[in-house]
Design a protein around this motif. Structure first.
Motif, PDB file in Angstrom:
ATOM      1  N   TYR A 135      29.766  31.967  47.118  1.00 36.61           N
ATOM      2  CA  TYR A 135      29.443  32.033  45.689  1.00 36.61           C
ATOM      3  C   TYR A 135      30.251  33.121  44.981  1.00 36.61           C
ATOM      4  CZ  TYR A 135      26.845  33.053  41.446  1.00 36.61           C
ATOM      5  OH  TYR A 135      26.514  33.307  40.150  1.00 36.61           O
ATOM      6  N   TYR A 136      30.265  34.333  45.561  1.00 35.86           N
ATOM      7  CA  TYR A 136      31.014  35.440  44.941  1.00 35.86           C
ATOM      8  C   TYR A 136      32.501  35.109  44.820  1.00 35.86           C
ATOM      9  CZ  TYR A 136      27.406  39.094  44.744  1.00 35.86           C
ATOM     10  OH  TYR A 136      26.316  39.856  44.426  1.00 35.86           O
ATOM     11  N   GLY A 137      33.069  34.521  45.872  1.00 33.86           N
ATOM     12  CA  GLY A 137      34.487  34.153  45.832  1.00 33.86           C
ATOM     13  C   GLY A 137      34.769  33.110  44.768  1.00 33.86           C
ATOM     14  N   ALA A 138      33.877  32.118  44.643  1.00 37.17           N
ATOM     15  CA  ALA A 138      34.067  31.077  43.631  1.00 37.17           C
ATOM     16  C   ALA A 138      33.944  31.653  42.223  1.00 37.17           C
ATOM     17  CB  ALA A 138      33.054  29.959  43.846  1.00 37.17           C
ATOM     18  N   VAL A 139      32.990  32.549  42.011  1.00 34.62           N
ATOM     19  CA  VAL A 139      32.834  33.178  40.693  1.00 34.62           C
ATOM     20  C   VAL A 139      34.066  34.021  40.353  1.00 34.62           C
ATOM     21  CG1 VAL A 139      31.531  34.943  39.427  1.00 34.62           C
ATOM     22  CG2 VAL A 139      30.320  33.150  40.658  1.00 34.62           C
ATOM     23  N   ALA A 140      34.552  34.793  41.321  1.00 36.79           N
ATOM     24  CA  ALA A 140      35.731  35.638  41.072  1.00 36.79           C
ATOM     25  C   ALA A 140      36.949  34.783  40.746  1.00 36.79           C
ATOM     26  CB  ALA A 140      36.008  36.523  42.288  1.00 36.79           C
ATOM     27  N   ARG A 141      37.162  33.707  41.476  1.00 31.23           N
ATOM     28  CA  ARG A 141      38.316  32.843  41.213  1.00 31.23           C
ATOM     29  C   ARG A 141      38.179  32.152  39.860  1.00 31.23           C
ATOM     30  NH1 ARG A 141      40.288  28.220  45.240  1.00 31.23           N
ATOM     31  NH2 ARG A 141      41.379  29.926  46.233  1.00 31.23           N
ATOM     32  N   ARG A 142      37.001  31.640  39.545  1.00 32.93           N
ATOM     33  CA  ARG A 142      36.776  30.941  38.271  1.00 32.93           C
ATOM     34  C   ARG A 142      37.004  31.884  37.098  1.00 32.93           C
ATOM     35  NH1 ARG A 142      31.323  30.021  38.032  1.00 32.93           N
ATOM     36  NH2 ARG A 142      31.599  29.041  40.036  1.00 32.93           N
ATOM     37  N   GLU A 143      36.472  33.094  37.171  1.00 37.87           N
ATOM     38  CA  GLU A 143      36.647  34.039  36.061  1.00 37.87           C
ATOM     39  C   GLU A 143      38.089  34.524  35.955  1.00 37.87           C
ATOM     40  OE1 GLU A 143      33.697  37.115  36.156  1.00 37.87           O
ATOM     41  OE2 GLU A 143      32.050  35.687  35.917  1.00 37.87           O
ATOM     42  N   ALA A 144      38.801  34.621  37.084  1.00 32.48           N
ATOM     43  CA  ALA A 144      40.214  35.010  37.034  1.00 32.48           C
ATOM     44  C   ALA A 144      41.054  33.914  36.396  1.00 32.48           C
ATOM     45  CB  ALA A 144      40.723  35.318  38.434  1.00 32.48           C
ATOM     46  N   GLU A 145      40.723  32.652  36.654  1.00 31.35           N
ATOM     47  CA  GLU A 145      41.452  31.555  36.021  1.00 31.35           C
ATOM     48  C   GLU A 145      41.103  31.440  34.541  1.00 31.35           C
ATOM     49  OE1 GLU A 145      40.414  28.177  38.357  1.00 31.35           O
ATOM     50  OE2 GLU A 145      41.809  28.691  39.971  1.00 31.35           O
ATOM     51  N   ARG A 146      39.877  31.733  34.202  1.00 31.33           N
ATOM     52  CA  ARG A 146      39.436  31.619  32.815  1.00 31.33           C
ATOM     53  C   ARG A 146      40.013  32.742  31.955  1.00 31.33           C
ATOM     54  NH1 ARG A 146      33.382  31.204  32.666  1.00 31.33           N
ATOM     55  NH2 ARG A 146      33.890  29.232  33.650  1.00 31.33           N
ATOM     56  N   ASP A 147      40.060  33.951  32.466  1.00 31.57           N
ATOM     57  CA  ASP A 147      40.531  35.109  31.707  1.00 31.57           C
ATOM     58  C   ASP A 147      41.730  35.719  32.426  1.00 31.57           C
ATOM     59  OD1 ASP A 147      40.730  37.112  29.876  1.00 31.57           O
ATOM     60  OD2 ASP A 147      38.945  38.197  30.514  1.00 31.57           O
ATOM     61  N   GLU A 148      42.889  35.081  32.279  1.00 32.86           N
ATOM     62  CA  GLU A 148      44.094  35.500  32.994  1.00 32.86           C
ATOM     63  C   GLU A 148      44.643  36.836  32.518  1.00 32.86           C
ATOM     64  OE1 GLU A 148      46.880  32.344  32.718  1.00 32.86           O
ATOM     65  OE2 GLU A 148      45.725  31.007  33.996  1.00 32.86           O
ATOM     66  N   ARG A 149      44.294  37.255  31.330  1.00 37.03           N
ATOM     67  CA  ARG A 149      44.815  38.524  30.815  1.00 37.03           C
ATOM     68  C   ARG A 149      44.102  39.722  31.434  1.00 37.03           C
ATOM     69  NH1 ARG A 149      45.603  38.775  24.689  1.00 37.03           N
ATOM     70  NH2 ARG A 149      47.539  39.778  25.273  1.00 37.03           N
ATOM     71  N   THR A 150      42.880  39.519  31.913  1.00 36.86           N
ATOM     72  CA  THR A 150      42.097  40.621  32.467  1.00 36.86           C
ATOM     73  C   THR A 150      42.149  40.656  33.987  1.00 36.86           C
ATOM     74  OG1 THR A 150      40.588  40.451  30.592  1.00 36.86           O
ATOM     75  CG2 THR A 150      39.824  41.698  32.498  1.00 36.86           C
ATOM     76  N   TRP A 151      41.971  39.487  34.625  1.00 34.07           N
ATOM     77  CA  TRP A 151      41.865  39.442  36.083  1.00 34.07           C
ATOM     78  C   TRP A 151      43.082  38.770  36.693  1.00 34.07           C
ATOM     79  CZ3 TRP A 151      38.335  42.733  36.622  1.00 34.07           C
ATOM     80  CH2 TRP A 151      37.191  42.745  35.846  1.00 34.07           C
TER      81      TRP A 151
END
Length: 152
Positions: free
Chosen positions: A90-106
């Motif tokens: 779950y944590y890995g999926a959330v981290a990957r999803r948020e990194a793809e969604r907000d490419e300028r931050t993550w």
């Protein structure tokens, strides 16, 4: 009488040089202009930290996802930490999803991918292990009978 300013290109004596008799200057190239090694290179200034894009960091759940996934896989030997594998997934999926969604931050993180993979493998092992324990308990109960040995 000698002319104090002789015409260009002419010399009045062995020590007098005209403008065309001047040797090679520091700024003039000495080789063929197409020769890239002999052309002077412009000096490049160091990039300003205020002009470039902001640095992106790893998502804060990426590293815990990987660690929980590895601890969950170590449950193969300890049996208890297997329950951490779904959390790692779950944590890995959330981290990957948020990194793809907000490419300028993550920034994309291999730690998140490792958390997803180890969490998924650990979760599959957890499901198979739980099914095996339930099957063994069920077979044991059926073989020994439903009586508890207590007869009033």
């Amino acid at each position: 009488m000698s002319d104090p300013h002789p015409p260009p290109g002419s010399a009045s004596g062995p020590d007098d040089r005209g403008p065309t008799d001047v040797g090679p200057t520091r700024d003039a190239p000495t080789a063929h202009p197409r020769d890239a090694s002999s052309t002077p290179h412009p000096v490049q200034a160091a990039p300003s930290p205020h002009l470039g894009p902001p640095s992106r960091s790893t998502h804060p759940r990426a590293v815990p996802a990987m660690v929980l996934g590895l601890v969950g896989l170590s449950g193969l030997f300890c049996l208890v930490p297997f329950a951490l594998s779904p959390v790692a997934w779950y944590y890995g999926a959330v981290a990957r999803r948020e990194a793809e969604r907000d490419e300028r931050t993550w920034a994309p993180s291999p730690f998140a991918t490792a958390g997803i993979v180890t969490g998924a493998v650990g979760t599959v092992l957890l499901v198979f292990g739980t099914a095996a324990v339930v099957a063994v308990a069920l077979v044991t109960w059926l073989v020994t009978g439903s009586s508890t040995g207590y007869e009033p």
